[in-house]
Write a protein that holds these residues in place. Structure first.
Motif, PDB file in Angstrom:
ATOM      1  N   UNK A 140      -6.385 -25.298 -31.148  1.00 48.76           N
ATOM      2  CA  UNK A 140      -7.831 -25.422 -31.367  1.00 48.76           C
ATOM      3  C   UNK A 140      -8.514 -24.987 -30.079  1.00 48.76           C
ATOM      4  N   UNK A 141      -9.508 -24.109 -30.192  1.00 48.83           N
ATOM      5  CA  UNK A 141     -10.298 -23.757 -29.005  1.00 48.83           C
ATOM      6  C   UNK A 141     -11.713 -23.397 -29.430  1.00 48.83           C
ATOM      7  N   UNK A 142     -12.629 -23.509 -28.509  1.00 45.42           N
ATOM      8  CA  UNK A 142     -14.029 -23.146 -28.772  1.00 45.42           C
ATOM      9  C   UNK A 142     -14.715 -22.826 -27.449  1.00 45.42           C
ATOM     10  N   UNK A 143     -15.793 -22.059 -27.540  1.00 45.81           N
ATOM     11  CA  UNK A 143     -16.616 -21.699 -26.383  1.00 45.81           C
ATOM     12  C   UNK A 143     -18.075 -21.918 -26.740  1.00 45.81           C
ATOM     13  N   UNK A 144     -18.852 -22.406 -25.758  1.00 48.33           N
ATOM     14  CA  UNK A 144     -20.266 -22.718 -26.010  1.00 48.33           C
ATOM     15  C   UNK A 144     -21.106 -22.211 -24.838  1.00 48.33           C
ATOM     16  N   UNK A 145     -22.088 -21.361 -25.152  1.00 46.91           N
ATOM     17  CA  UNK A 145     -23.005 -20.828 -24.145  1.00 46.91           C
ATOM     18  C   UNK A 145     -24.163 -21.804 -24.002  1.00 46.91           C
ATOM     19  N   UNK A 146     -24.042 -22.724 -23.047  1.00 48.55           N
ATOM     20  CA  UNK A 146     -25.061 -23.757 -22.868  1.00 48.55           C
ATOM     21  C   UNK A 146     -26.342 -23.148 -22.310  1.00 48.55           C
ATOM     22  N   UNK A 147     -26.214 -22.291 -21.346  1.00 45.00           N
ATOM     23  CA  UNK A 147     -27.355 -21.609 -20.733  1.00 45.00           C
ATOM     24  C   UNK A 147     -26.894 -20.207 -20.326  1.00 45.00           C
ATOM     25  N   UNK A 148     -27.842 -19.407 -19.834  1.00 42.77           N
ATOM     26  CA  UNK A 148     -27.478 -18.044 -19.446  1.00 42.77           C
ATOM     27  C   UNK A 148     -26.472 -18.033 -18.302  1.00 42.77           C
ATOM     28  N   UNK A 149     -26.435 -19.121 -17.538  1.00 39.08           N
ATOM     29  CA  UNK A 149     -25.545 -19.185 -16.385  1.00 39.08           C
ATOM     30  C   UNK A 149     -24.399 -20.190 -16.579  1.00 39.08           C
TER      31      UNK A 149
END
Length: 560
Positions: free
Chosen positions: A480-489
């Protein structure tokens, strides 16, 4: 002493700096002079014609043979059989073209080494020799107004070009309508069309993506893999085309300079991988890096044999399911050591596992099931052949003095003669092979995501039986894996991988025993668990591998 050493270092540093600046100036000056003097005009090149009367075809051929110029014209519109009369057989190319133009009412246009031929729209018009270049000057600067020395200015479609000086200035002779391409490392290339301008002011913008590549190169990222070095790569499509259960075997035969040996049908055996051959007499295995994490297997690289034993005989990379791999990259040259140090001296294998991507949920299912059999039968000696070969070797060695205690087994007049014994090798060979050994692989995965997040979930089962007696391997895996773009940085992600594997090894004697004494039976209904005891009856007693006689021990190696 310190002050003297410091002065010496300072003096050497200044000398090196002055030399470097002087070298840069000389290189730029020679480049500019070479670019400016690369082409000569038609008024500078002389020619001597072979005769005062020539057809237009002959004139063109003689000019092309004696000068670097080539003619371009329309065969349908130009009658090449027309004859031209030249007042002088010697002169410049320009003078010859003027003579031709007056008599045939055509005009010429030179662009670099190409001379285009045109027809006048009106009869009787004066021939024209169109000069090819106008002088254009300019300055190349960055977004902050700083001059960019060494920037390249090239006329698109030609070899004409120059470079800017230390103040960013350049001078170039170009044809009206020519397109200039201005480029410099770390900046985006720019194209400018020359119309009526005589002075150009060029502003280059930084190429941020290019600069990022230089910084991130080779440090385990998924997008950039040490682009400055020798590299081979295979993607998930190529990996899943094979029926291999380990990442090493998925690489076999698909990467230049990478040798992967087949360890046989044993699923637990470790393939041998050599990148660009053997580099040392010791440890030659490459470094594996999985999702940026180097993987070291026990004491494999140790110089101490006791620590090497910690590695074990089971391939640890069986824990990696090839169906979970997005790509495999192999770094083959010395540039890899700048990233991973001495561990990369035998090369680096970068394994990147699958992650989610933007789009609707995607479900992938794959399933394979097959059987393995060893088809070939070995042509080996029977009992009589074995005895004859032994006697032939004995007769060819005059110095041999066989022990009479076991020579009787090869003497045809002896009641213990082995040549008449039954032949059992086929029995052993059939026992070492596993009929219809199963190999299977089943996987399912779900991926998806949007602009802000992505995910990937998958599970699989793989199993393989050895086609030779006997070992098995079973692997249950999930991730199981995931990625999340919380902010531009800020980007946050996690990866979980679960693997449970089972390996069984039944340490049979293998083919070495099967190919030894052909008179040794394998099965005996009255023996332990139905197997025969190694040895044979001699007289009234049973002799095994070791025969004990009072005061002496006689080894009988032929009685396996």
């Amino acid at each position: 002493m310190k002050n003297k050493l410091l002065k010496t270092i300072t003096m050497l540093s200044k000398g090196f700096l002055y030399g470097l600046i002087l070298q840069m100036l000389l290189v730029n000056f020679s480049s500019i002079m070479q670019a400016k003097g690369q082409y000569k005009g038609i008024e500078e090149v002389t020619i001597r014609l072979s005769a005062p009367l020539l057809t237009i075809r002959q004139f063109f051929k003689e000019v092309e043979r004696e000068t670097p110029f080539k003619f371009a014209y329309d065969n349908k519109r130009l009658d090449q059989s027309q004859v031209i009369h030249f007042d002088s057989q010697s002169g410049t190319v320009e003078e010859g073209l003027i003579t031709v133009g007056k008599q045939l009412n055509i005009r010429f246009r030179q662009i670099n080494h190409i001379i285009d031929v045109f027809h006048h729209k009106k009869e009787g018009g004066h021939p024209q020799i169109v000069q090819e270049w106008d002088t254009v000057t300019g300055t190349v600067k960055d977004q902050n107004g700083e001059a960019i020395p060494g920037a390249t200015i090239l006329v698109v479609g030609t070899n004409t070009g120059t470079a800017t000086d230390l103040e960013g200035n350049f001078t170039l002779e170009v044809d009206e309508g020519a397109v200039l391409q201005i480029s410099f490392i770390g900046y985006q290339s720019q194209r400018v069309t020359v119309s009526n301008q005589t002075n150009l002011n060029i502003i280059l913008e930084e190429n941020h993506s290019s600069l990022e590549e230089v910084v991130v190169v080779g440090y385990g990222t998924r997008e950039r893999k040490d682009l400055t070095g020798a590299i081979s790569q295979i993607n998930s499509e190529e990996i899943t085309k094979t029926a291999s259960l380990t990442p090493e075997m998925a690489m076999q035969g698909k990467m230049a300079g990478v040798f992967v040996s087949n360890p046989g049908s044993n699923p637990n055996a470790r393939p041998s991988i050599r990148i660009r051959g053997v580099s040392t007499l010791g440890y030659n295995d490459p470094l594996f890096v999985i999702d940026g994490i180097p993987l070291v297997e026990g004491g494999a690289a140790s110089g101490d044999a006791r620590n090497q034993d910690l590695r074990g005989n089971v391939n640890v990379f069986n824990l990696i399911n090839p169906n979970d791999i997005e790509s495999i990259s192999v770094l083959k040259d010395a540039s890899a050591t700048a990233i991973y140090g001495v561990r990369a001296s035998n090369g680096v294998i970068l394994i990147t596992t699958k992650r989610g991507s933007k789009g609707k949920p995607k479900v992938s299912i794959s399933s394979r099931y097959g059987v393995q059999n060893i088809k070939n039968d070995w042509d080996v000696m029977n009992t009589q052949d074995y005895v004859e070969t032994y006697l032939e070797a004995l007769n060819n060695n005059p110095a041999a003095s066989p022990d009479p205690n076991y020579f009787r087994f090869y003497d045809s007049s002896s009641p213990e003669y082995l040549g008449n014994s039954p032949y059992y090798t086929d029995e052993w060979l059939n026992a070492t092979r596993v009929k219809n050994a199963v190999i299977q692989d089943h996987n399912v995965s779900i991926t998806g995501g949007n602009e802000m997040s992505n995910y990937a979930v998958g599970a699989g089962f793989s199993g393989q039986e050895n086609a030779m007696y006997t070992s098995t391997f079973n692997r249950y895996s999930a991730y199981v894996n995931s990625d999340h773009q919380i902010a531009s940085w800020l980007k946050v992600g996690e990866s979980f991988r679960f693997v449970y594997s089972q390996t069984e090894e039944d340490g049979g004697a293998g083919l070495n025993t099967a190919f030894s004494a052909p008179w040794q039976p394998l099965y005996d209904p009255s023996g332990f668990r139905g197997y025969a005891t190694p040895g044979r009856m001699v007289g009234d007693g049973f002799l095994s591998n070791v025969m004990v006689v009072p005061r002496e021990i006689i080894f009988l190696p032929f009685l396996n």
